[in-house]
Scaffold this motif. Sequence first.
Motif, PDB file in Angstrom:
ATOM      1  N   PRO A   9      -6.482  53.812 136.257  1.00 14.10           N
ATOM      2  CA  PRO A   9      -5.815  55.073 136.471  1.00 14.10           C
ATOM      3  C   PRO A   9      -6.777  55.811 137.245  1.00 14.10           C
ATOM      4  O   PRO A   9      -7.696  56.782 136.313  1.00 14.10           O
ATOM      5  CB  PRO A   9      -4.606  56.079 136.349  1.00 14.10           C
ATOM      6  CG  PRO A   9      -4.530  55.456 134.807  1.00 14.10           C
ATOM      7  CD  PRO A   9      -5.484  54.198 134.966  1.00 14.10           C
ATOM      8  N   GLY A  10      -7.155  56.664 137.626  1.00 20.19           N
ATOM      9  CA  GLY A  10      -8.453  57.184 138.497  1.00 20.19           C
ATOM     10  C   GLY A  10      -9.838  56.818 138.933  1.00 20.19           C
ATOM     11  O   GLY A  10     -10.643  57.359 139.332  1.00 20.19           O
ATOM     12  N   LYS A  13      -8.947  52.959 142.820  1.00 18.90           N
ATOM     13  CA  LYS A  13      -8.476  52.005 143.675  1.00 18.90           C
ATOM     14  C   LYS A  13      -7.909  52.078 144.578  1.00 18.90           C
ATOM     15  O   LYS A  13      -8.222  51.359 145.860  1.00 18.90           O
ATOM     16  CB  LYS A  13      -7.737  51.503 142.543  1.00 18.90           C
ATOM     17  CG  LYS A  13      -7.604  50.371 141.233  1.00 18.90           C
ATOM     18  CD  LYS A  13      -6.889  49.723 140.473  1.00 18.90           C
ATOM     19  CE  LYS A  13      -5.532  50.495 140.622  1.00 18.90           C
ATOM     20  NZ  LYS A  13      -5.407  51.848 139.347  1.00 18.90           N
ATOM     21  N   THR A  31       2.056  49.973 145.133  1.00 17.43           N
ATOM     22  CA  THR A  31       2.481  49.814 144.400  1.00 17.43           C
ATOM     23  C   THR A  31       3.859  51.286 144.501  1.00 17.43           C
ATOM     24  O   THR A  31       4.227  51.541 144.293  1.00 17.43           O
ATOM     25  CB  THR A  31       3.366  48.914 143.142  1.00 17.43           C
ATOM     26  OG1 THR A  31       1.873  48.964 142.077  1.00 17.43           O
ATOM     27  CG2 THR A  31       3.457  47.748 143.039  1.00 17.43           C
ATOM     28  N   GLY A  32       2.043  52.013 143.811  1.00 18.25           N
ATOM     29  CA  GLY A  32       2.212  53.863 143.242  1.00 18.25           C
ATOM     30  C   GLY A  32       2.993  54.252 144.194  1.00 18.25           C
ATOM     31  O   GLY A  32       3.531  54.987 144.912  1.00 18.25           O
ATOM     32  N   MET A  53       8.066  57.239 135.498  1.00 16.25           N
ATOM     33  CA  MET A  53       6.832  57.464 137.308  1.00 16.25           C
ATOM     34  C   MET A  53       6.434  59.494 136.276  1.00 16.25           C
ATOM     35  O   MET A  53       4.744  59.439 136.451  1.00 16.25           O
ATOM     36  CB  MET A  53       6.166  58.252 138.347  1.00 16.25           C
ATOM     37  CG  MET A  53       7.021  56.346 138.744  1.00 16.25           C
ATOM     38  SD  MET A  53       7.114  55.843 140.615  1.00 16.25           S
ATOM     39  CE  MET A  53       5.259  56.551 141.172  1.00 16.25           C
ATOM     40  N   GLY A  56       4.303  59.609 133.304  1.00 22.47           N
ATOM     41  CA  GLY A  56       2.827  58.641 133.051  1.00 22.47           C
ATOM     42  C   GLY A  56       3.464  57.640 132.889  1.00 22.47           C
ATOM     43  O   GLY A  56       2.460  56.864 131.682  1.00 22.47           O
ATOM     44  N   LEU A  58       4.943  53.256 132.479  1.00 20.91           N
ATOM     45  CA  LEU A  58       5.762  51.712 133.991  1.00 20.91           C
ATOM     46  C   LEU A  58       6.899  52.190 134.442  1.00 20.91           C
ATOM     47  O   LEU A  58       7.878  52.317 133.309  1.00 20.91           O
ATOM     48  CB  LEU A  58       4.132  50.805 133.023  1.00 20.91           C
ATOM     49  CG  LEU A  58       3.362  50.570 132.868  1.00 20.91           C
ATOM     50  CD1 LEU A  58       2.927  49.479 132.835  1.00 20.91           C
ATOM     51  CD2 LEU A  58       2.701  50.857 133.747  1.00 20.91           C
ATOM     52  N   VAL A  64      10.185  46.783 140.280  1.00 19.33           N
ATOM     53  CA  VAL A  64       8.792  46.746 140.521  1.00 19.33           C
ATOM     54  C   VAL A  64       8.947  45.207 140.916  1.00 19.33           C
ATOM     55  O   VAL A  64       8.441  45.149 142.338  1.00 19.33           O
ATOM     56  CB  VAL A  64       7.401  46.188 139.427  1.00 19.33           C
ATOM     57  CG1 VAL A  64       6.732  46.288 140.583  1.00 19.33           C
ATOM     58  CG2 VAL A  64       7.457  48.177 139.415  1.00 19.33           C
ATOM     59  N   GLY A  83      -3.013  49.018 142.526  1.00 17.19           N
ATOM     60  CA  GLY A  83      -1.695  48.944 140.934  1.00 17.19           C
ATOM     61  C   GLY A  83      -1.048  48.295 140.784  1.00 17.19           C
ATOM     62  O   GLY A  83      -0.489  48.074 140.123  1.00 17.19           O
ATOM     63  N   GLN A  90       3.956  41.139 134.645  1.00 13.29           N
ATOM     64  CA  GLN A  90       3.633  41.624 136.702  1.00 13.29           C
ATOM     65  C   GLN A  90       2.617  40.096 136.825  1.00 13.29           C
ATOM     66  O   GLN A  90       2.660  39.227 137.753  1.00 13.29           O
ATOM     67  CB  GLN A  90       3.397  42.432 136.656  1.00 13.29           C
ATOM     68  CG  GLN A  90       4.596  43.564 136.129  1.00 13.29           C
ATOM     69  CD  GLN A  90       4.233  45.523 136.833  1.00 13.29           C
ATOM     70  OE1 GLN A  90       3.326  45.697 137.563  1.00 13.29           O
ATOM     71  NE2 GLN A  90       4.943  45.855 136.642  1.00 13.29           N
ATOM     72  N   LEU A 122      -8.755  62.867 137.321  1.00 16.00           N
ATOM     73  CA  LEU A 122      -7.529  62.498 137.259  1.00 16.00           C
ATOM     74  C   LEU A 122      -7.072  64.250 137.612  1.00 16.00           C
ATOM     75  O   LEU A 122      -6.264  64.771 138.699  1.00 16.00           O
ATOM     76  CB  LEU A 122      -7.099  62.088 136.133  1.00 16.00           C
ATOM     77  CG  LEU A 122      -6.951  60.623 136.326  1.00 16.00           C
ATOM     78  CD1 LEU A 122      -6.126  59.987 135.518  1.00 16.00           C
ATOM     79  CD2 LEU A 122      -6.171  59.859 137.795  1.00 16.00           C
ATOM     80  N   ARG A 158      -0.322  65.806 141.970  1.00 14.06           N
ATOM     81  CA  ARG A 158       0.862  64.700 141.871  1.00 14.06           C
ATOM     82  C   ARG A 158       1.421  65.269 140.225  1.00 14.06           C
ATOM     83  O   ARG A 158       0.815  65.643 140.043  1.00 14.06           O
ATOM     84  CB  ARG A 158      -0.132  63.282 142.291  1.00 14.06           C
ATOM     85  CG  ARG A 158       0.492  62.456 142.999  1.00 14.06           C
ATOM     86  CD  ARG A 158      -0.310  61.283 143.259  1.00 14.06           C
ATOM     87  NE  ARG A 158      -0.255  60.424 142.133  1.00 14.06           N
ATOM     88  CZ  ARG A 158      -0.691  59.532 141.346  1.00 14.06           C
ATOM     89  NH1 ARG A 158      -1.565  58.591 142.409  1.00 14.06           N
ATOM     90  NH2 ARG A 158      -0.582  59.012 140.242  1.00 14.06           N
ATOM     91  N   ASP A 160       1.747  63.405 138.136  1.00 11.27           N
ATOM     92  CA  ASP A 160       1.590  62.688 136.953  1.00 11.27           C
ATOM     93  C   ASP A 160       0.055  63.143 136.862  1.00 11.27           C
ATOM     94  O   ASP A 160      -0.580  61.630 136.193  1.00 11.27           O
ATOM     95  CB  ASP A 160       2.200  60.874 137.055  1.00 11.27           C
ATOM     96  CG  ASP A 160       1.371  60.432 138.463  1.00 11.27           C
ATOM     97  OD1 ASP A 160       0.996  61.254 139.355  1.00 11.27           O
ATOM     98  OD2 ASP A 160       1.062  58.976 138.588  1.00 11.27           O
TER      99      ASP A 160
HETATM  100  P1  ADP Z   1      -2.593  55.488 139.434  1.00  9.13           P
HETATM  101  O1  ADP Z   1      -3.304  54.344 139.365  1.00  9.13           O
HETATM  102  O2  ADP Z   1      -3.369  56.685 139.840  1.00  9.13           O
HETATM  103  O3  ADP Z   1      -2.056  55.552 138.179  1.00  9.13           O
HETATM  104  P2  ADP Z   1      -0.745  55.312 140.908  1.00  9.13           P
HETATM  105  O4  ADP Z   1      -0.276  55.788 142.030  1.00  9.13           O
HETATM  106  O5  ADP Z   1      -0.760  53.320 141.358  1.00  9.13           O
HETATM  107  O6  ADP Z   1      -1.554  55.658 140.605  1.00  9.13           O
HETATM  108  O7  ADP Z   1       1.032  54.603 139.716  1.00  9.13           O
HETATM  109  C1  ADP Z   1       2.001  56.168 139.804  1.00  9.13           C
HETATM  110  C2  ADP Z   1       2.322  55.721 138.501  1.00  9.13           C
HETATM  111  O8  ADP Z   1       3.512  54.604 139.503  1.00  9.13           O
HETATM  112  C3  ADP Z   1       2.531  54.604 137.278  1.00  9.13           C
HETATM  113  O9  ADP Z   1       2.110  55.553 136.534  1.00  9.13           O
HETATM  114  C4  ADP Z   1       3.701  54.258 137.141  1.00  9.13           C
HETATM  115  O10 ADP Z   1       4.798  55.164 136.431  1.00  9.13           O
HETATM  116  C5  ADP Z   1       3.809  53.661 138.682  1.00  9.13           C
HETATM  117  N1  ADP Z   1       3.613  52.307 139.169  1.00  9.13           N
HETATM  118  C6  ADP Z   1       2.868  52.140 140.226  1.00  9.13           C
HETATM  119  N2  ADP Z   1       2.361  51.069 140.036  1.00  9.13           N
HETATM  120  C7  ADP Z   1       3.395  50.279 139.141  1.00  9.13           C
HETATM  121  C8  ADP Z   1       3.489  48.784 138.808  1.00  9.13           C
HETATM  122  N3  ADP Z   1       2.862  48.055 139.351  1.00  9.13           N
HETATM  123  N4  ADP Z   1       4.589  48.611 137.854  1.00  9.13           N
HETATM  124  C9  ADP Z   1       4.606  49.453 137.194  1.00  9.13           C
HETATM  125  N5  ADP Z   1       5.511  51.113 137.075  1.00  9.13           N
HETATM  126  C10 ADP Z   1       4.356  50.822 138.309  1.00  9.13           C
END
Ligand code: ADP
Length: 214
Positions: A9-10, A13, A31-32, A53, A56, A58, A64, A83, A90, A122, A158, A160
Amino acid sequence: MNIILLGYPGSGKGTLAKDLSKSLDMIHVSTGDILRDEMAKKTPLGLEASSYMAGGRLVPDRLVMDMLKVRLGAETRGLLFDGFPRTVAQAEALDAWFGTRGQEIDSVVFLNVAEAVVMARLGSRRTCTGCGKIYNVISNAPAKEGVCDACGKPLMTREDDKTEVIARRIQVYKDQTEPLLAYYRSSGTFVEADGGKTPDAVTKDVLTLLHAKP
Ligand code: ADP
Ligand code: ZN
């Protein structure tokens, strides 16, 4: 062409994906962002995902995967995943799903950035509430504090990206996402870029790596 971006994260991407999807005319699949959109619309999925989320953690793999299959069902253009996948389960589900569609992953791009650097990034990241543009109060501040250059809407931190949650996201990455490096490294589609450079330099390097591939 279908591409996966991997990295902490950070690691940049999202910023890279926005640039690459324009240059290569691909669909940016974050996906975020999709999950945050579901949350904003208060859909059942969004409501279920929000507690994971904000803490922090998944979102469960099944949610997903279902979400992606619905969103991408009929899509035929190249997909640029940002992400996703985030767990080996997955990645396996993606392989199975692509198998049924006759699609392949052409490249996996790992953005390599030191842990200390992503922690700092971050904490200083701000996101536009209007258009989603990403800023950094230290290295990439907007012209007017707290306001988006592109659309004029307020910036936010954000949920998170708050200090308490950052350490957990880093740990979740190490435990659940880092094993994907080994999963894809052996596949012959894996390339690695130095994500410690400026956004423009990273995009340039990655485009070179992608074009250089056989
Ligand atoms: P970053 O990469 O900076 O953590 P994202 O926006 O990609 O930010 O993701 C934020 C949050 O969204 C993750 O911490 C998780 O809770 C959820 N998330 C995103 N993509 C997925 C994934 N593929 N599977 C599970 N959780 C996901
Ligand atoms: Zn904006």
